[in-house]
Motif scaffolding. Sequence first.
Motif, PDB file in Angstrom:
ATOM      1  N   GLY A 133      10.162   4.328  11.378  1.00  0.00           N
ATOM      2  CA  GLY A 133       9.919   6.138  11.546  1.00  0.00           C
ATOM      3  C   GLY A 133       8.290   6.106  11.503  1.00  0.00           C
ATOM      4  N   LEU A 134       7.674   5.198  11.118  1.00  0.00           N
ATOM      5  CA  LEU A 134       5.650   5.114  10.112  1.00  0.00           C
ATOM      6  C   LEU A 134       5.845   5.870  11.411  1.00  0.00           C
ATOM      7  CD1 LEU A 134       6.661   2.794   7.221  1.00  0.00           C
ATOM      8  CD2 LEU A 134       7.348   5.309   7.331  1.00  0.00           C
ATOM      9  N   GLU A 135       3.983   6.128  11.694  1.00  0.00           N
ATOM     10  CA  GLU A 135       3.072   6.522  12.083  1.00  0.00           C
ATOM     11  C   GLU A 135       1.954   5.223  11.884  1.00  0.00           C
ATOM     12  OE1 GLU A 135      -0.608   9.992  12.839  1.00  0.00           O
ATOM     13  OE2 GLU A 135       0.572  10.264  11.609  1.00  0.00           O
ATOM     14  N   ASN A 136       1.765   4.115  13.011  1.00  0.00           N
ATOM     15  CA  ASN A 136       0.943   3.617  13.250  1.00  0.00           C
ATOM     16  C   ASN A 136      -0.511   3.659  12.664  1.00  0.00           C
ATOM     17  OD1 ASN A 136       2.704   1.586  14.287  1.00  0.00           O
ATOM     18  ND2 ASN A 136       1.877   1.888  16.190  1.00  0.00           N
ATOM     19  N   ASP A 137      -0.993   2.522  11.786  1.00  0.00           N
ATOM     20  CA  ASP A 137      -2.461   3.180  11.553  1.00  0.00           C
ATOM     21  C   ASP A 137      -3.073   3.806  10.813  1.00  0.00           C
ATOM     22  OD1 ASP A 137      -3.433   0.768  13.321  1.00  0.00           O
ATOM     23  OD2 ASP A 137      -3.441   2.892  15.099  1.00  0.00           O
ATOM     24  N   VAL A 138      -1.944   4.391   9.896  1.00  0.00           N
ATOM     25  CA  VAL A 138      -1.573   5.233   9.105  1.00  0.00           C
ATOM     26  C   VAL A 138      -1.302   4.158   7.380  1.00  0.00           C
ATOM     27  CG1 VAL A 138      -1.102   6.933   7.555  1.00  0.00           C
ATOM     28  CG2 VAL A 138      -1.152   7.483  10.004  1.00  0.00           C
ATOM     29  N   ILE A 139      -2.059   3.930   6.057  1.00  0.00           N
ATOM     30  CA  ILE A 139      -2.150   3.697   5.024  1.00  0.00           C
ATOM     31  C   ILE A 139      -1.110   4.288   4.157  1.00  0.00           C
ATOM     32  CG2 ILE A 139      -3.106   2.902   2.887  1.00  0.00           C
ATOM     33  CD1 ILE A 139      -5.555   2.999   4.121  1.00  0.00           C
ATOM     34  N   TYR A 140      -0.188   3.992   4.308  1.00  0.00           N
ATOM     35  CA  TYR A 140       1.348   3.455   2.874  1.00  0.00           C
ATOM     36  C   TYR A 140       1.246   3.340   1.537  1.00  0.00           C
ATOM     37  CZ  TYR A 140       3.453   5.754   7.182  1.00  0.00           C
ATOM     38  OH  TYR A 140       3.882   7.073   8.069  1.00  0.00           O
ATOM     39  N   GLU A 141       1.793   4.348   0.316  1.00  0.00           N
ATOM     40  CA  GLU A 141       2.068   3.634  -0.394  1.00  0.00           C
ATOM     41  C   GLU A 141       3.881   3.054  -0.350  1.00  0.00           C
ATOM     42  OE1 GLU A 141      -1.964   4.904  -3.639  1.00  0.00           O
ATOM     43  OE2 GLU A 141      -0.253   6.503  -2.769  1.00  0.00           O
ATOM     44  N   VAL A 142       4.198   1.849  -1.336  1.00  0.00           N
ATOM     45  CA  VAL A 142       5.259   2.098  -1.454  1.00  0.00           C
ATOM     46  C   VAL A 142       5.659   0.889  -2.879  1.00  0.00           C
ATOM     47  CG1 VAL A 142       7.535  -0.429  -0.791  1.00  0.00           C
ATOM     48  CG2 VAL A 142       5.748   0.855   1.019  1.00  0.00           C
ATOM     49  N   GLN A 143       6.719   1.812  -3.860  1.00  0.00           N
ATOM     50  CA  GLN A 143       6.799   0.886  -4.847  1.00  0.00           C
ATOM     51  C   GLN A 143       8.845   0.207  -4.638  1.00  0.00           C
ATOM     52  OE1 GLN A 143       6.470   4.627  -7.067  1.00  0.00           O
ATOM     53  NE2 GLN A 143       4.501   4.351  -7.516  1.00  0.00           N
ATOM     54  N   VAL A 144       9.226  -0.098  -5.879  1.00  0.00           N
ATOM     55  CA  VAL A 144      10.760  -0.567  -5.875  1.00  0.00           C
ATOM     56  C   VAL A 144      10.641  -0.971  -7.058  1.00  0.00           C
ATOM     57  CG1 VAL A 144      12.045  -2.599  -5.092  1.00  0.00           C
ATOM     58  CG2 VAL A 144       9.828  -2.318  -3.551  1.00  0.00           C
ATOM     59  N   TYR A 145      11.956  -0.261  -7.041  1.00  0.00           N
ATOM     60  CA  TYR A 145      12.342   0.231  -8.695  1.00  0.00           C
ATOM     61  C   TYR A 145      14.055  -0.457  -9.031  1.00  0.00           C
ATOM     62  CZ  TYR A 145      13.850   4.438  -7.609  1.00  0.00           C
ATOM     63  OH  TYR A 145      15.328   5.633  -6.816  1.00  0.00           O
ATOM     64  N   SER A 154      11.829   1.053 -14.538  1.00  0.00           N
ATOM     65  CA  SER A 154       9.932   1.132 -13.775  1.00  0.00           C
ATOM     66  C   SER A 154      10.058   0.825 -12.492  1.00  0.00           C
ATOM     67  CB  SER A 154       9.414   0.433 -15.034  1.00  0.00           C
ATOM     68  OG  SER A 154       9.986   1.257 -16.305  1.00  0.00           O
ATOM     69  N   VAL A 155       9.419   1.760 -12.526  1.00  0.00           N
ATOM     70  CA  VAL A 155       8.528   0.858 -10.863  1.00  0.00           C
ATOM     71  C   VAL A 155       8.342  -0.020 -10.417  1.00  0.00           C
ATOM     72  CG1 VAL A 155       9.149   3.484  -9.474  1.00  0.00           C
ATOM     73  CG2 VAL A 155       6.734   3.144 -10.612  1.00  0.00           C
ATOM     74  N   SER A 156       7.467  -1.266  -9.335  1.00  0.00           N
ATOM     75  CA  SER A 156       6.995  -1.588  -9.002  1.00  0.00           C
ATOM     76  C   SER A 156       5.288  -1.441  -9.324  1.00  0.00           C
ATOM     77  CB  SER A 156       7.314  -2.314  -8.072  1.00  0.00           C
ATOM     78  OG  SER A 156       7.014  -1.944  -7.402  1.00  0.00           O
ATOM     79  N   LEU A 157       4.904  -2.559  -9.141  1.00  0.00           N
ATOM     80  CA  LEU A 157       3.154  -1.537  -8.765  1.00  0.00           C
ATOM     81  C   LEU A 157       2.888  -0.914  -8.056  1.00  0.00           C
ATOM     82  CD1 LEU A 157       1.504  -5.181  -9.851  1.00  0.00           C
ATOM     83  CD2 LEU A 157       1.346  -2.657 -11.516  1.00  0.00           C
ATOM     84  N   THR A 158       2.076  -0.472  -7.215  1.00  0.00           N
ATOM     85  CA  THR A 158       2.434  -0.270  -5.603  1.00  0.00           C
ATOM     86  C   THR A 158       1.872  -0.814  -5.088  1.00  0.00           C
ATOM     87  OG1 THR A 158       2.101   1.688  -7.049  1.00  0.00           O
ATOM     88  CG2 THR A 158       1.185   2.164  -4.558  1.00  0.00           C
ATOM     89  N   VAL A 159       2.164  -0.903  -3.911  1.00  0.00           N
ATOM     90  CA  VAL A 159       1.491  -1.881  -2.959  1.00  0.00           C
ATOM     91  C   VAL A 159       1.349  -1.024  -1.611  1.00  0.00           C
ATOM     92  CG1 VAL A 159       2.272  -3.927  -3.688  1.00  0.00           C
ATOM     93  CG2 VAL A 159       3.704  -3.137  -1.983  1.00  0.00           C
ATOM     94  N   GLU A 160       0.283  -1.741  -0.899  1.00  0.00           N
ATOM     95  CA  GLU A 160       0.503  -0.670   0.244  1.00  0.00           C
ATOM     96  C   GLU A 160       0.294  -1.678   1.830  1.00  0.00           C
ATOM     97  OE1 GLU A 160      -3.939   0.313   0.061  1.00  0.00           O
ATOM     98  OE2 GLU A 160      -3.628   1.790  -2.091  1.00  0.00           O
ATOM     99  N   GLY A 161       0.575  -0.856   3.258  1.00  0.00           N
ATOM    100  CA  GLY A 161       0.654  -0.859   4.125  1.00  0.00           C
ATOM    101  C   GLY A 161       0.763  -0.257   5.458  1.00  0.00           C
ATOM    102  N   THR A 162      -0.331  -0.679   6.433  1.00  0.00           N
ATOM    103  CA  THR A 162      -0.108   0.096   6.713  1.00  0.00           C
ATOM    104  C   THR A 162       0.202  -0.240   8.647  1.00  0.00           C
ATOM    105  OG1 THR A 162      -2.559   0.245   6.411  1.00  0.00           O
ATOM    106  CG2 THR A 162      -2.277   0.956   9.123  1.00  0.00           C
ATOM    107  N   PRO A 163       1.143   0.190   9.300  1.00  0.00           N
ATOM    108  CA  PRO A 163       1.779  -0.278  10.622  1.00  0.00           C
ATOM    109  C   PRO A 163       0.283   0.299  11.452  1.00  0.00           C
ATOM    110  CG  PRO A 163       2.566   1.971   9.711  1.00  0.00           C
ATOM    111  CD  PRO A 163       2.124   1.776   8.632  1.00  0.00           C
ATOM    112  N   LYS A 164       1.286  -1.338  12.542  1.00  0.00           N
ATOM    113  CA  LYS A 164       0.453  -1.493  13.604  1.00  0.00           C
ATOM    114  C   LYS A 164       1.479  -1.430  15.045  1.00  0.00           C
ATOM    115  CE  LYS A 164      -3.609  -2.662  10.706  1.00  0.00           C
ATOM    116  NZ  LYS A 164      -4.134  -1.374  11.260  1.00  0.00           N
TER     117      LYS A 164
END
Length: 559
Positions: A133-145, A154-164
């Motif tokens: 349900g994300l928007e394409n071509d928008v940068i998102y930050e993701v964390q996991v704990y 503690s949360v993981s390092l933040t990673v980024e992803g862009t739906p396309k």
Amino acid sequence: MTWDAFPNITGYKIYYGASADKLTNTVETEQATYTVGNLENLKTYYFAVAPISNAGGQTWEGGKSKVVSATPQPNSVPDKPDSVTVTPGDTLLTVTWKPGKDTVSSRVQYRVKGEGEFTVLPSSYQSSATITGLENDVIYEVQVYGVNSKGNGSVSLTVEGTPKLSDIEGPELPMVNRLDAGTVISSVTVPWDNTDYNVSKGSLPGSVYDENYRTSWIARTWSQSRQFTFTFDQGYEMNYLIYVPDLGMDVQNNNGKRYRDYLTRFNITINGQKIEESKVSFERGKDNEYFIVKFPKTTVKTIAVEGVQWNGAGNVSLPEIAFYQYGDLDDSITALFANDSHTALAEGVDQDKIDALRARANDADAYYVNREVLLDELNNAQQLLEKKDSELNVRTGFTSRTASADREYGQSASALQPLGLSALSNQSISLYVEGVQEGDSIKLVQWQQYSETSATTKSYELHNGRNRIWLSQIGNSGSGERGGSLYIEYSGSNADGIKIQVRDTSANKNVITQIPYLNIQPSQWYGKSENERKALITPYVEALKAQGRQRRHGHHHPG
């Protein structure tokens, strides 16, 4: 560990291990309590206790208690996850990670880069998740704990992803005889309970026949029904359909595989009657981009289609299904011939008619279930038009024969009547039969003379007109060719009217080989002198000798 004390003993032996039937570790204690250390958190262990006594210089051990289990729990929150990666998809991100130590489950949170609070996915995960349900071509930050009984880690390092929106170049499906699904489909039954709404795209049921490969249905699990049932506005003659799987990667199971590679067969039900599995086959398109599912020609008002995969595989998908009405090409080619054996042309057949039908059969924008057969029938018509009848493998002169008829003369023989042909196994041939009447029995028999097993023959029922025969492997169980010589077995009242043409439809015309054969009628044999019988046999013997000489020079025939 604690247990009820046992009288008149010197101690206890504790048995434990990772499974109830493998208590491979032991430790002894004098007390009715003991703490077993150096175990792995969150891993279940199994325990049993037995009383022991070392009194008087002898060791005695009693029976074990019943086995109990326990799971060591951490005394702190989990370590943070490691190796978090994000893979973009169309309006989604697939996240994978390595859970930290002492993690029971993991949570995933995301947000548009630099904007507001993180949104936590509602479910718990182990090592992968899909954010939809994300928007394409928008940068998102993701964390996991990680999470355990002590709380959140503690949360993981933040990673980024862009739906396309991925570039999907779907297959170009044949258009000749294709039905307009949007017009002819009146209703569809969808496997709603087995629909993964997170990854399916578009509005069902129309998304599976909208000619758009970006919209699709994807199953939620392999273990439930994947059947779609389509009802048409009227009955249409059909003998195949085309099933297009999702052309992307499996984001549900995150196994790195493609949805298109899971399909192993198809279940087809027409007008409420399930088609036998042996009568449903399919051809794979290039790189599994589509599947041509074939079934017996039927007038179809409703058809249920279910793609099937091996148990436990990733889930079946369906972005596009195409239905095709049976065309008249097959019937038009059959009409070129004046008889069922295809040994005479119908009146008025000329080169223009043959050429026009050949152009249709070769049309790259059309699919025909037996294209090679149709083209061979056009070659058959061309041979007749050019007066090349001698090139045809035509057999007549059959008798209604049984082995019991020979026994009346005190001799033993076979009901088989040779065609003078041998053929390779695992290949198809065509037989065109004429003259079979109601109540007659006629079979093609494939025979392997030097079989190493008891399975020496295979028979196939024949009927008037085209008979498409797949020749099975028979005979010797080892490697090598396992075809055989071909015979006819006939019992009926119209033996003189039986005519059979056998055609090799292989590309290299190397499936069928002519061989010498001896086919003597009862009237030619019984009551005849030895010299008369020798005269019948001599041409056959000479032909065998000639073939033997050819084989010594490198020629051979299957059988």
